[in-house]
Design a protein around this motif. Structure first.
Motif, PDB file in Angstrom:
ATOM      1  N   ARG A  30      -6.989  -2.136  44.812  1.00 19.45           N
ATOM      2  CA  ARG A  30      -6.860  -2.215  43.344  1.00 19.45           C
ATOM      3  C   ARG A  30      -7.880  -1.351  42.626  1.00 19.45           C
ATOM      4  O   ARG A  30      -7.645  -0.912  41.510  1.00 19.45           O
ATOM      5  CB  ARG A  30      -7.029  -3.672  42.887  1.00 19.45           C
ATOM      6  N   LYS A  32      -9.155   1.601  43.527  1.00 17.61           N
ATOM      7  CA  LYS A  32      -9.220   3.018  43.915  1.00 17.61           C
ATOM      8  C   LYS A  32      -9.559   3.894  42.704  1.00 17.61           C
ATOM      9  O   LYS A  32     -10.110   4.979  42.846  1.00 17.61           O
ATOM     10  CB  LYS A  32      -7.898   3.454  44.552  1.00 17.61           C
ATOM     11  N   ALA A  33      -9.235   3.394  41.524  1.00 19.62           N
ATOM     12  CA  ALA A  33      -9.601   4.126  40.306  1.00 19.62           C
ATOM     13  C   ALA A  33     -11.122   4.255  40.184  1.00 19.62           C
ATOM     14  O   ALA A  33     -11.624   5.179  39.560  1.00 19.62           O
ATOM     15  CB  ALA A  33      -9.039   3.408  39.083  1.00 19.62           C
ATOM     16  N   ILE A  36     -12.780   6.678  43.452  1.00 13.79           N
ATOM     17  CA  ILE A  36     -12.590   8.123  43.472  1.00 13.79           C
ATOM     18  C   ILE A  36     -13.887   8.830  43.063  1.00 13.79           C
ATOM     19  O   ILE A  36     -14.170   9.930  43.525  1.00 13.79           O
ATOM     20  CB  ILE A  36     -11.401   8.535  42.577  1.00 13.79           C
ATOM     21  N   ILE A  80     -12.294   4.250  28.560  1.00 15.02           N
ATOM     22  CA  ILE A  80     -10.839   4.373  28.607  1.00 15.02           C
ATOM     23  C   ILE A  80     -10.283   3.601  29.805  1.00 15.02           C
ATOM     24  O   ILE A  80      -9.305   2.876  29.697  1.00 15.02           O
ATOM     25  CB  ILE A  80     -10.430   5.861  28.676  1.00 15.02           C
ATOM     26  N   LEU A  81     -10.969   3.742  30.926  1.00 16.68           N
ATOM     27  CA  LEU A  81     -10.499   3.087  32.145  1.00 16.68           C
ATOM     28  C   LEU A  81     -10.426   1.563  31.989  1.00 16.68           C
ATOM     29  O   LEU A  81      -9.525   0.903  32.478  1.00 16.68           O
ATOM     30  CB  LEU A  81     -11.479   3.448  33.269  1.00 16.68           C
ATOM     31  N   MET A  85      -8.994  -4.443  30.215  1.00 14.30           N
ATOM     32  CA  MET A  85      -9.328  -5.309  31.344  1.00 14.30           C
ATOM     33  C   MET A  85     -10.015  -6.589  30.883  1.00 14.30           C
ATOM     34  O   MET A  85     -10.877  -6.564  30.011  1.00 14.30           O
ATOM     35  CB  MET A  85     -10.221  -4.553  32.326  1.00 14.30           C
TER      36      MET A  85
ATOM     37  N   GLY B 273      -1.944   3.585  27.809  1.00 15.07           N
ATOM     38  CA  GLY B 273      -2.475   4.016  26.527  1.00 15.07           C
ATOM     39  C   GLY B 273      -2.383   2.920  25.478  1.00 15.07           C
ATOM     40  O   GLY B 273      -2.569   1.742  25.779  1.00 15.07           O
ATOM     41  N   ASN B 374      -7.286  10.747  32.362  1.00 12.82           N
ATOM     42  CA  ASN B 374      -8.124   9.576  32.100  1.00 12.82           C
ATOM     43  C   ASN B 374      -7.867   8.382  33.010  1.00 12.82           C
ATOM     44  O   ASN B 374      -8.685   7.479  33.066  1.00 12.82           O
ATOM     45  CB  ASN B 374      -7.933   9.093  30.659  1.00 12.82           C
ATOM     46  N   GLY B 376      -6.618   4.830  34.226  1.00  9.76           N
ATOM     47  CA  GLY B 376      -6.677   3.585  33.464  1.00  9.76           C
ATOM     48  C   GLY B 376      -6.102   2.444  34.271  1.00  9.76           C
ATOM     49  O   GLY B 376      -5.368   2.659  35.232  1.00  9.76           O
ATOM     50  N   PHE B 377      -6.498   1.251  33.888  1.00  8.23           N
ATOM     51  CA  PHE B 377      -5.887   0.064  34.481  1.00  8.23           C
ATOM     52  C   PHE B 377      -4.809  -0.421  33.532  1.00  8.23           C
ATOM     53  O   PHE B 377      -5.027  -0.454  32.323  1.00  8.23           O
ATOM     54  CB  PHE B 377      -6.927  -1.043  34.675  1.00  8.23           C
ATOM     55  N   GLY B 389      -5.352   0.103  39.606  1.00 10.61           N
ATOM     56  CA  GLY B 389      -5.736   1.139  38.642  1.00 10.61           C
ATOM     57  C   GLY B 389      -5.340   2.538  39.055  1.00 10.61           C
ATOM     58  O   GLY B 389      -5.094   2.826  40.217  1.00 10.61           O
ATOM     59  N   MET B 390      -5.285   3.412  38.044  1.00 12.99           N
ATOM     60  CA  MET B 390      -5.034   4.839  38.246  1.00 12.99           C
ATOM     61  C   MET B 390      -6.356   5.582  38.028  1.00 12.99           C
ATOM     62  O   MET B 390      -7.005   5.389  36.995  1.00 12.99           O
ATOM     63  CB  MET B 390      -3.999   5.292  37.222  1.00 12.99           C
ATOM     64  N   PRO B 391      -6.784   6.401  38.993  1.00 10.84           N
ATOM     65  CA  PRO B 391      -8.076   7.090  38.833  1.00 10.84           C
ATOM     66  C   PRO B 391      -8.073   8.129  37.712  1.00 10.84           C
ATOM     67  O   PRO B 391      -7.033   8.718  37.421  1.00 10.84           O
ATOM     68  CB  PRO B 391      -8.268   7.803  40.187  1.00 10.84           C
ATOM     69  N   PRO B 392      -9.226   8.363  37.093  1.00 11.19           N
ATOM     70  CA  PRO B 392      -9.344   9.407  36.068  1.00 11.19           C
ATOM     71  C   PRO B 392      -9.586  10.755  36.755  1.00 11.19           C
ATOM     72  O   PRO B 392     -10.703  11.072  37.124  1.00 11.19           O
ATOM     73  CB  PRO B 392     -10.570   8.974  35.270  1.00 11.19           C
TER      74      PRO B 392
END
Lengths: 235, 433
Positions: A30, A32-33, A36, A80-81, A85, B273, B374, B376-377, B389-392
């Protein structure tokens, strides 16, 4: 009819079965974002900036995550990430990284003069009580590896990262407004030479794996940094 | 409420209960008990009114704009940057000085329904009264009752910083004459109660049209069109909810639309977004009946034409582009394929598919570029509390590399979209969120 039911069942189950097969239901997958950048290898070039988060205390990490999300610590990529959450999930993620085994890059090759070493050691071990500057070790432990649950370790971080944090603390409450009574106040009392010496020295130290003898903050420092140490848990 | 229940049955019950209460009260203790019962009745209805108001306030996502990042809920102070200047949202807690503590129900109605402040000043349409005007008086009163029940916060916000000539408020009367149509939602009798409830929420409190249409040079949304547009002040494109070339839900089932709106993720898409924020702050808290009603309405207005024109456009592919496509594929295999799959198929409910995903292919590549930049989760919601999540990727890839991989994604596996340049990637970086 039986075939029809089987077909329908198959259609309904397939995506779920696929998901279970190919994506591990783990926290590592979960986040991995996060990994990196905050991985344990490849600490070169652009990667050198990103601090290690493995093995940092859970409450420290949790506080930083909330500060990024809520605009109290300014770093746009993190904001932003984390924008959508929940606290609960952040606490879980902080807990996960806090339990990961420490794995550090080798100390940086830094050219440091003898008088800089002397200055750095003075700050690390004694501080300047007359200027109300405590020793680094008084909060971050005598091994400088932090004090659970809220104070981070200082070793195994790049000079670029440590320097950037000093810049943020010194150049405005807006960057680290939440700690105005703590690190930002201390950082503002330091001279440029002192900041330079201490960041060089810290980045050049090998990580200690010995447990430190200071494991609790003194009441005076707990009070001074109360907004970090006594941060409330989940809302 | 009015569209969902058989109100006559309810009021008959209520009358019966009240009558019985009255009779008992008269028999047992003539005056005081009857008064007590009446007081309890009004006290309960006040708390019920606040409860309904809390729900409707969620549906209108008032908190979203009226709260600064990390700030006190409803105390305002959030800065909305627009092409007309910066609007600072006001404090709507019941503080008498800083908030709306001295407002009456009537004042609130005037703001919501007519777009006028308590002192009669015309409000800027950054406050979406152009949509809120469709809200019923009953619902507006409930929202007001809820806001007045909040703890008062004495935070005084800085004034808005609106540029000349827009800061000359009387000009708003011209704007209003051109673009503001006042009036509560009128149900379409030819449609079901569910459809009407959905239309009421989408057009009114939900104010979807505030983002999902183009705004003209004077900042006016096209009326109830939901045809997509660049969101003012944030660098995101709110896609058309009508066009099958964008994110029309015409070929989705009601369940799929409902799932996306209520949880932030479905097997076909993930909300990212500003939409992820809307789901976290507002939609996930609504009743499943209301979400379903919105889905029914949204599906009904969406195009669902099976003539697929996307295959008829044959782009000219140069040798150079073939080479770039191969480079894009290589980047995809290294960075994206692990989650999104060899053929861009994704993993249902975890990683969205990229093949056939219209928000990836649509004319504006902005959202796809921003997502790659960017990461984001997805919103954490009750149904999806621990999203993947998606990595930036801007942290590890260069603009040119991101252009290559986005171009590849937009043109692989039967997808067909415009090529993306490094310059477009760079331009997509601006904007706060």
């Amino acid at each position: 009819m039986m075939h029809f039911i089987l077909l329908i069942t198959f259609l309904l189950i397939t995506p779920v079965a696929n998901a279970a097969k190919s994506v591990p239901d783990t926290i590592a997958e979960r986040v991995k974002a996060c990994t990196i950048c905050h991985d344990n290898e490849d600490k070169i070039e652009r990667h050198a900036y990103y601090p290690r988060i493995a093995g940092k205390p859970q409450d420290y990490l949790f506080n930083q995550l909330r500060h990024f999300r809520d605009g109290r610590r300014h770093y746009q990529p993190m904001a932003i990430l984390l924008e959508n959450m929940s606290d609960k999930y952040m606490l879980e993620i902080a807990g996960y990284f806090s339990t990961l085994p420490l794995s550090f890059p080798p100390p940086e090759q830094v050219s440091i003069q003898p008088d800089e070493i002397k200055l750095a050691k003075q700050l690390i071990h004694s501080g300047y009580p007359a200027r109300d500057i405590p020793a680094c070790s008084a909060c971050h432990g005598d091994t400088l590896m932090g004090i659970a649950p809220s104070i981070p370790g200082l070793l195994g971080l790049s000079r670029a990262y440590i320097t950037a944090q000093f810049g943020s603390w010194r150049n405005g409450g807006s960057m680290r407004g939440q700690v105005s009574t703590c690190m930002s106040e201390i950082a503002k009392k330091l001279t440029d030479d002192e900041v330079n010496a201490v960041t060089k020295w810290l980045a050049a130290q090998p990580v200690s794996t010995q447990p430190g003898s200071i494991s609790v903050l003194s009441p005076a420092l707990t009070n001074r940094c109360s907004n970090i140490v006594l941060g409330e848990h989940t809302k | 409420m009015k569209y969902r229940f058989n109100t006559s049955t309810m009021s008959e019950w209520k009358i019966a209960v009240l009558f019985l209460g009255y009779v008992l009260a008269t028999i047992l203790a003539p005056t005081t008990a009857a008064e007590n019962i009446l007081n309890e009745e009004s006290a309960r209805s006040a708390s019920e009114q606040q409860k309904l108001g809390a729900y409707l306030t969620r549906a209108g996502n008032c908190m979203g704009c009226h709260t600064a990042q990390g700030g006190q809920p409803f105390a305002g102070g959030r800065r909305l940057s627009t092409s007309f200047g910066i609007f600072v949202t006001p404090n709507i807690t019941p503080d008498k000085e800083a908030g709306i503590g001295s407002w009456s129900e009537e004042d609130f109605w005037q703001a919501l329904h007519q777009g006028k402040s308590r002192d009669g000043r015309l409000l800027y349409p950054a406050f979406p009264y152009t949509e809120y005007t469709k809200v019923t008086r009953q619902d507006a009163n409930a929202i007001f009752a809820y806001l007045q029940s909040l703890p008062a916060v004495s935070q005084i916000n800085p004034p808005s910083d609106i540029r000349f000539p827009y800061n000359f408020r009387p000009l708003l009367s011209i704007w209003r004459a051109l673009y503001f149509k006042q009036g509560i939602y009128t149900p379409d009798q030819s449609k079901s109660a569910e459809w009407n409830r959905g239309a009421y929420l989408v057009q009114g409190l939900g104010h979807c049209n505030a983002c999902h249409t183009n705004r003209n040079l004077l900042g006016a949304s096209e009326e109830d069109t939901l045809t997509g547009g660049r969101i003012m002040g944030v660098n995101w494109y709110a896609p058309s909810l009508i066009s099958r070339l964008e994110v029309s839900s015409g070929d989705w089932t009601i369940e799929e639309i409902t799932e996306l709106l209520a949880t932030g993720i479905s097997k076909r898409a993930v909300a990212s977004g500003p939409m992820a924020t809307i789901i976290r702050q507002s939609l996930q808290h609504l009743s499943i009946e209301d979400i379903r009603a919105m889905a029914v309405y949204l599906k009904s207005i969406a195009e669902n034409n099976n003539d697929d024109t996307s295959g008829t456009l044959v782009p000219v592919i140069s040798e150079n582009m073939k080479e770039q496509f191969a480079q894009g594929r290589k980047l995809y295999d290294t960075y994206c394929q692990e989650c999104h799959g060899v053929s861009g198929e994704g993993v249902a409910g975890i990683y969205p598919p990229l093949a056939g995903n219209r928000s990836v292919i649509m004319a504006s590549p902005l959202n796809t570029i921003r997502t790659v930049l960017n990461g984001g989760f997805p919103a954490t919601t009750a149904a999806n509390p621990r999203p993947y999540g998606m990595p930036p990727f801007q942290q590890i890839l260069r603009d040119g590399e991101i252009a290559l991989v986005v171009s590849f994604i937009r043109n692989a596996w039967g997808n067909s979209g415009s090529w993306v340049t490094a310059l477009e990637v760079d331009r997509s970086k601006s904007g706060e969120r």
